[in-house]
Design a protein around this motif. Sequence first.
Motif, PDB file in Angstrom:
ATOM      1  N   PRO A  94      -5.939 -14.311   4.975  1.00  0.00           N
ATOM      2  CA  PRO A  94      -5.519 -12.977   4.534  1.00  0.00           C
ATOM      3  C   PRO A  94      -5.035 -12.984   3.095  1.00  0.00           C
ATOM      4  O   PRO A  94      -4.470 -13.973   2.618  1.00  0.00           O
ATOM      5  CB  PRO A  94      -4.374 -12.644   5.499  1.00  0.00           C
ATOM      6  N   SER A  95      -5.258 -11.881   2.434  1.00  0.00           N
ATOM      7  CA  SER A  95      -4.804 -11.755   1.040  1.00  0.00           C
ATOM      8  C   SER A  95      -3.407 -11.162   0.956  1.00  0.00           C
ATOM      9  O   SER A  95      -2.792 -11.164  -0.119  1.00  0.00           O
ATOM     10  CB  SER A  95      -5.779 -10.875   0.247  1.00  0.00           C
ATOM     11  N   SER A  96      -2.894 -10.659   2.086  1.00  0.00           N
ATOM     12  CA  SER A  96      -1.582 -10.008   2.077  1.00  0.00           C
ATOM     13  C   SER A  96      -0.857 -10.257   3.391  1.00  0.00           C
ATOM     14  O   SER A  96      -1.485 -10.468   4.424  1.00  0.00           O
ATOM     15  CB  SER A  96      -1.723  -8.488   1.874  1.00  0.00           C
ATOM     16  N   ILE A  97       0.462 -10.232   3.309  1.00  0.00           N
ATOM     17  CA  ILE A  97       1.335 -10.205   4.479  1.00  0.00           C
ATOM     18  C   ILE A  97       2.362  -9.095   4.250  1.00  0.00           C
ATOM     19  O   ILE A  97       2.930  -8.972   3.162  1.00  0.00           O
ATOM     20  CB  ILE A  97       2.063 -11.552   4.699  1.00  0.00           C
ATOM     21  N   PHE A  98       2.601  -8.296   5.283  1.00  0.00           N
ATOM     22  CA  PHE A  98       3.555  -7.194   5.182  1.00  0.00           C
ATOM     23  C   PHE A  98       4.669  -7.389   6.210  1.00  0.00           C
ATOM     24  O   PHE A  98       4.444  -7.930   7.290  1.00  0.00           O
ATOM     25  CB  PHE A  98       2.855  -5.855   5.445  1.00  0.00           C
ATOM     26  N   ASN A 143       9.022   1.493   6.196  1.00  0.00           N
ATOM     27  CA  ASN A 143       8.253   1.071   5.031  1.00  0.00           C
ATOM     28  C   ASN A 143       7.761  -0.361   5.218  1.00  0.00           C
ATOM     29  O   ASN A 143       8.570  -1.272   5.449  1.00  0.00           O
ATOM     30  CB  ASN A 143       9.134   1.158   3.771  1.00  0.00           C
ATOM     31  N   TRP A 144       6.456  -0.560   5.148  1.00  0.00           N
ATOM     32  CA  TRP A 144       5.889  -1.904   5.207  1.00  0.00           C
ATOM     33  C   TRP A 144       5.973  -2.538   3.819  1.00  0.00           C
ATOM     34  O   TRP A 144       5.342  -2.062   2.875  1.00  0.00           O
ATOM     35  CB  TRP A 144       4.436  -1.857   5.682  1.00  0.00           C
ATOM     36  N   THR A 175      -0.790  -8.887   8.918  1.00  0.00           N
ATOM     37  CA  THR A 175      -1.707  -9.090   7.796  1.00  0.00           C
ATOM     38  C   THR A 175      -2.135  -7.752   7.199  1.00  0.00           C
ATOM     39  O   THR A 175      -2.768  -7.713   6.160  1.00  0.00           O
ATOM     40  CB  THR A 175      -2.955  -9.862   8.245  1.00  0.00           C
ATOM     41  N   LYS A 176      -1.764  -6.688   7.893  1.00  0.00           N
ATOM     42  CA  LYS A 176      -1.976  -5.328   7.397  1.00  0.00           C
ATOM     43  C   LYS A 176      -0.867  -4.453   7.951  1.00  0.00           C
ATOM     44  O   LYS A 176      -0.183  -4.827   8.908  1.00  0.00           O
ATOM     45  CB  LYS A 176      -3.349  -4.788   7.815  1.00  0.00           C
ATOM     46  N   GLU A 177      -0.672  -3.308   7.361  1.00  0.00           N
ATOM     47  CA  GLU A 177       0.366  -2.401   7.833  1.00  0.00           C
ATOM     48  C   GLU A 177       0.070  -1.952   9.261  1.00  0.00           C
ATOM     49  O   GLU A 177      -1.071  -1.684   9.625  1.00  0.00           O
ATOM     50  CB  GLU A 177       0.468  -1.188   6.902  1.00  0.00           C
ATOM     51  N   GLY A 178       1.117  -1.902  10.075  1.00  0.00           N
ATOM     52  CA  GLY A 178       0.970  -1.426  11.442  1.00  0.00           C
ATOM     53  C   GLY A 178       0.541  -2.478  12.445  1.00  0.00           C
ATOM     54  O   GLY A 178       0.285  -2.147  13.609  1.00  0.00           O
ATOM     55  N   GLU A 179       0.505  -3.766  12.056  1.00  0.00           N
ATOM     56  CA  GLU A 179       0.026  -4.797  12.983  1.00  0.00           C
ATOM     57  C   GLU A 179       1.119  -5.274  13.949  1.00  0.00           C
ATOM     58  O   GLU A 179       0.833  -5.628  15.086  1.00  0.00           O
ATOM     59  CB  GLU A 179      -0.541  -5.986  12.211  1.00  0.00           C
ATOM     60  N   TYR A 180       2.350  -5.356  13.528  1.00  0.00           N
ATOM     61  CA  TYR A 180       3.512  -5.654  14.370  1.00  0.00           C
ATOM     62  C   TYR A 180       3.383  -6.977  15.142  1.00  0.00           C
ATOM     63  O   TYR A 180       3.337  -7.002  16.368  1.00  0.00           O
ATOM     64  CB  TYR A 180       3.781  -4.513  15.359  1.00  0.00           C
ATOM     65  N   ILE A 181       3.358  -8.081  14.427  1.00  0.00           N
ATOM     66  CA  ILE A 181       3.387  -9.412  15.035  1.00  0.00           C
ATOM     67  C   ILE A 181       4.847  -9.821  15.195  1.00  0.00           C
ATOM     68  O   ILE A 181       5.626  -9.760  14.247  1.00  0.00           O
ATOM     69  CB  ILE A 181       2.632 -10.434  14.169  1.00  0.00           C
TER      70      ILE A 181
END
Length: 390
Positions: free
Chosen positions: A177-181, A193-194, A222-228
């Motif tokens: 992944p290129s991002s973590i939120f 707010n992510w 790894t994207k907004e709204g994933e909730y790990i």
Amino acid sequence: MKNLYKLFTLTMGLLALSACEADRDSNPVLNEPDTFVLNVPAFASNNVYDLKNSESLELTCTQPDYGIPMATTYSVQISLEENFVDAHAETNTEANYTTLGTTHSSAKMEVKALEFALALGDLWSASSDEEFPTTPIPVYVRLKAELTNSGRGIAFSNVIELPKVLGYKAVPPLELPSSIFINGSMAGSNWSNWVPLAAVNGMSKFFGLFYFGGTDMFKFGTKEGEYIGFNDPRLTIASDAFTGSDDGFGGQNISVNVTGWYTVIMSVSIKGTDYAFTLDIAPGEVCLIGNAIGDWTFGDKGKFQAPTTADADFVSPVCTGGGELRMSVKVPGEDWWRTEFTIPNGKIVFRENKSVIDSWSEIGPEYAINVKAGQKINLNFVQKTGSVTQ
């Protein structure tokens, strides 16, 4: 008549006691067994498991004897050796097996052939300098079981041998992944707010500076709204500062049991056909670097004074020299330039994977901020702002 009443009372008491004993005998009791049975596939001894030309491998087991039917999560572990050895830091022993990332909720499971092949390739690379074999090899398999979302009831099955497994050099279907939120209760996010973490230059590692109040919690993706969350099987927790707390939806938030400014660090890799995350935390340290302070390391003389609240500024020491402003958030084990940032137009911007060799001006003149001796820098990591002051 009085004696008759006493006899009636005694009889009813004995009946009540008998009923209580019967209820107690019928109450289910949770067993926590150490082992359970993984069945040997019917044609394992003669069948060649051609992983490249298969979709899956079927495994079946009997549920551990928990005493009552319980939701159970199974993980598949494979090894090139019959005796599974756990890792032990004290003896510098490494585990000789790997756990596949996909978990199963049924005693009959379809194990993805691609995931099996990727794990087998990793095991071979870790144990041998030779090329991966082009002929079938024996592979040993066991299961780990635990009560779903509880961390209890952990048991391991017997080990079975698949004598003829034909692997290959499998390629992971994912890209890193290129991002973590992060989304949580701490300032700057407030569950609405992510917040993106910054990438460590040249690595699959991300970091962010946050103020935690001792009871804050969060999830990530790894994207907004994933909730790990804390109990996700892909997540490894590397610090005792994190614990799991019920999120009310069958999962767990990641609770942070410290107070103050801390750097959250997330490392990401690919394990089989899915991501593997490692979460760590370090004291929140920010440093002046370079000519402005006369030190190109994370030295004490360049360290910013951290605030004691979420809404206040980090304040640098007085600059002892002039030149281009270089600043960095300390991530243990990483060079300062991998985590540096600047403040173009008063906004904090991290280097991440931008092409900066000698100067921030290489990506735009507004990124190169010049300072003079006697000046200070103020930074607000909730508002993501910064300024140079006299």
